[in-house]
Design a protein around this motif. Structure first.
Motif, PDB file in Angstrom:
ATOM      1  N   THR A 154      -5.522   9.360   7.015  1.00 40.01           N
ATOM      2  CA  THR A 154      -5.286   8.186   7.784  1.00 40.01           C
ATOM      3  C   THR A 154      -6.889   7.576   8.440  1.00 40.01           C
TER       4      THR A 154
ATOM      5  N   THR B 105       1.746   1.447   5.471  1.00 40.13           N
ATOM      6  CA  THR B 105       0.840   2.460   5.674  1.00 40.13           C
ATOM      7  C   THR B 105      -0.657   2.364   5.736  1.00 40.13           C
ATOM      8  N   GLU B 106      -1.213   3.242   6.517  1.00 38.68           N
ATOM      9  CA  GLU B 106      -2.650   3.054   6.850  1.00 38.68           C
ATOM     10  C   GLU B 106      -3.271   3.893   5.670  1.00 38.68           C
ATOM     11  N   ASN B 107      -2.663   4.733   4.891  1.00 42.02           N
ATOM     12  CA  ASN B 107      -3.289   5.556   3.676  1.00 42.02           C
ATOM     13  C   ASN B 107      -4.308   4.537   2.617  1.00 42.02           C
TER      14      ASN B 107
ATOM     15  N   ARG C 147       4.236   0.607  -0.108  1.00 41.17           N
ATOM     16  CA  ARG C 147       3.508   0.683   1.216  1.00 41.17           C
ATOM     17  C   ARG C 147       4.226   0.721   2.278  1.00 41.17           C
TER      18      ARG C 147
ATOM     19  N   LEU D 218       5.968   4.201   2.846  1.00 35.54           N
ATOM     20  CA  LEU D 218       5.187   4.993   3.547  1.00 35.54           C
ATOM     21  C   LEU D 218       4.938   4.799   5.039  1.00 35.54           C
ATOM     22  N   GLY D 219       4.750   3.444   5.047  1.00 36.76           N
ATOM     23  CA  GLY D 219       4.507   2.992   6.560  1.00 36.76           C
ATOM     24  C   GLY D 219       5.325   3.803   7.570  1.00 36.76           C
TER      25      GLY D 219
ATOM     26  N   GLU E   4       5.686   7.392   7.940  1.00 39.21           N
ATOM     27  CA  GLU E   4       4.452   7.957   8.648  1.00 39.21           C
ATOM     28  C   GLU E   4       4.662   7.885  10.361  1.00 39.21           C
TER      29      GLU E   4
ATOM     30  N   GLY F 250       5.353  10.311   5.342  1.00 40.40           N
ATOM     31  CA  GLY F 250       3.985   9.576   4.561  1.00 40.40           C
ATOM     32  C   GLY F 250       3.707  10.211   3.299  1.00 40.40           C
TER      33      GLY F 250
END
Length: 275
Positions: free
Chosen positions: A36, A193-195, A207, A210-211, A214, A236
């Motif tokens: 992250t 997501t911030e990945n 995305r 995943l967000g 997380e 995540g």
């Protein structure tokens, strides 16, 4: 050597327990911020700490004064910068078994029926290459997500799920939120997501899945609009190319008591890596 010898001689059981607890806490914190933006920020903070110590040793008074004041003010800045991670950490603590009950302990009926309905809908959407995103809520409440969509409050059924995701209908472009045997809302908006290390092939649905995973303990089921590939996101992590039998096992596993849960996604990823 004498210092180390004296240290080991005087070490007590409570000291060992203390070290283990601290190590576990740091490990959990690392797992929370892994991949992250917070991981990069933490590296920057470590560089500043090292630079501050070096400037003190070399007696670079002006540089040391600036870095020291920066680190003092930085404590307050950290609370702001790491707000998402702190929230995740507190939610993780709140999801421990001491504070929560599993879905099965709340309601333990029609598990196979609910799972079959979701699997049937997912299989149908995948065959037709209709994009879909379904969120299975667990212990962490997602009422704020439901508020972004349209309330449904209907019983889970394959027909209703398929109908929601039919293209060019009002609710097809968002996520469906499911709690136990109830479709709470549809057309919901999710945080991305911030990945930063994800493949460019993954679209907005993946995305968004995943967000939300997380930020909570939910499970997301994604059907790709381009390929019809079924994916599942949890904590995540994204697992792709899920077959129907595995999806059924995952869904049934969600409703089991915590003591009976299995790491199905972990086993699935390991099997694919070995093959």
């Amino acid at each position: 050597m004498d210092f180390l010898k004296e240290l080991f001689i005087n070490i007590r059981l409570r000291d060992i327990i203390d070290i283990i607890i601290v190590a576990l806490v740091f490990y959990k914190l690392f797992m929370l911020i892994r991949e992250t933006r917070a991981e990069q920020l933490l590296k920057g903070i470590l560089v500043l700490l090292v630079a501050t110590k070096i400037s003190d040793i070399l007696q670079l008074y002006t540089v040391y004064w600036i870095l020291e004041k920066t680190m003092t003010v930085g404590v307050i800045a950290l609370l702001i910068v790491f707000q998402p991670e702190l929230r995740r950490a507190l939610e993780y603590i709140g999801r421990t078994r001491f504070f929560t009950k599993s879905i099965a302990e709340i309601k333990d009926e029609d598990i196979n029926s609910i799972s079959d309905e979701i699997v049937e809908a997912t299989a149908s959407l995948a065959r037709q290459k209709i994009g879909a995103l379904m969120i299975i809520e667990k212990d962490t409440g997602l009422s704020e997500v439901a508020e972004t969509g349209t309330r449904i409050n209907g019983k889970v059924s394959s027909g209703l799920l398929i109908n929601i995701f039919i293209p060019n209908t009002p609710l097809h472009d968002g996520a469906v939120l499911i709690k136990e045997d109830n479709i709470k809302a549809a057309g919901c908006f999710l945080p991305l997501t911030e990945n930063m290390y994800l493949s460019k092939e993954l679209g907005t649905r993946h995305r968004a899945a995943l967000g939300i995973t997380e930020r909570s303990d939910c499970i997301a089921i994604i059907v790709s609009e381009e390929t019809g590939v079924i994916s599942v996101a949890e904590n995540g992590n994204l697992t792709r190319y899920i077959d129907m039998n595995t999806l059924k096992d995952i869904l049934v596993n969600i409703y089991k008591p915590n003591s009976q849960k299995q790491g199905l996604l972990f086993k699935w990823r390991n099997k694919n890596e070995q093959s």
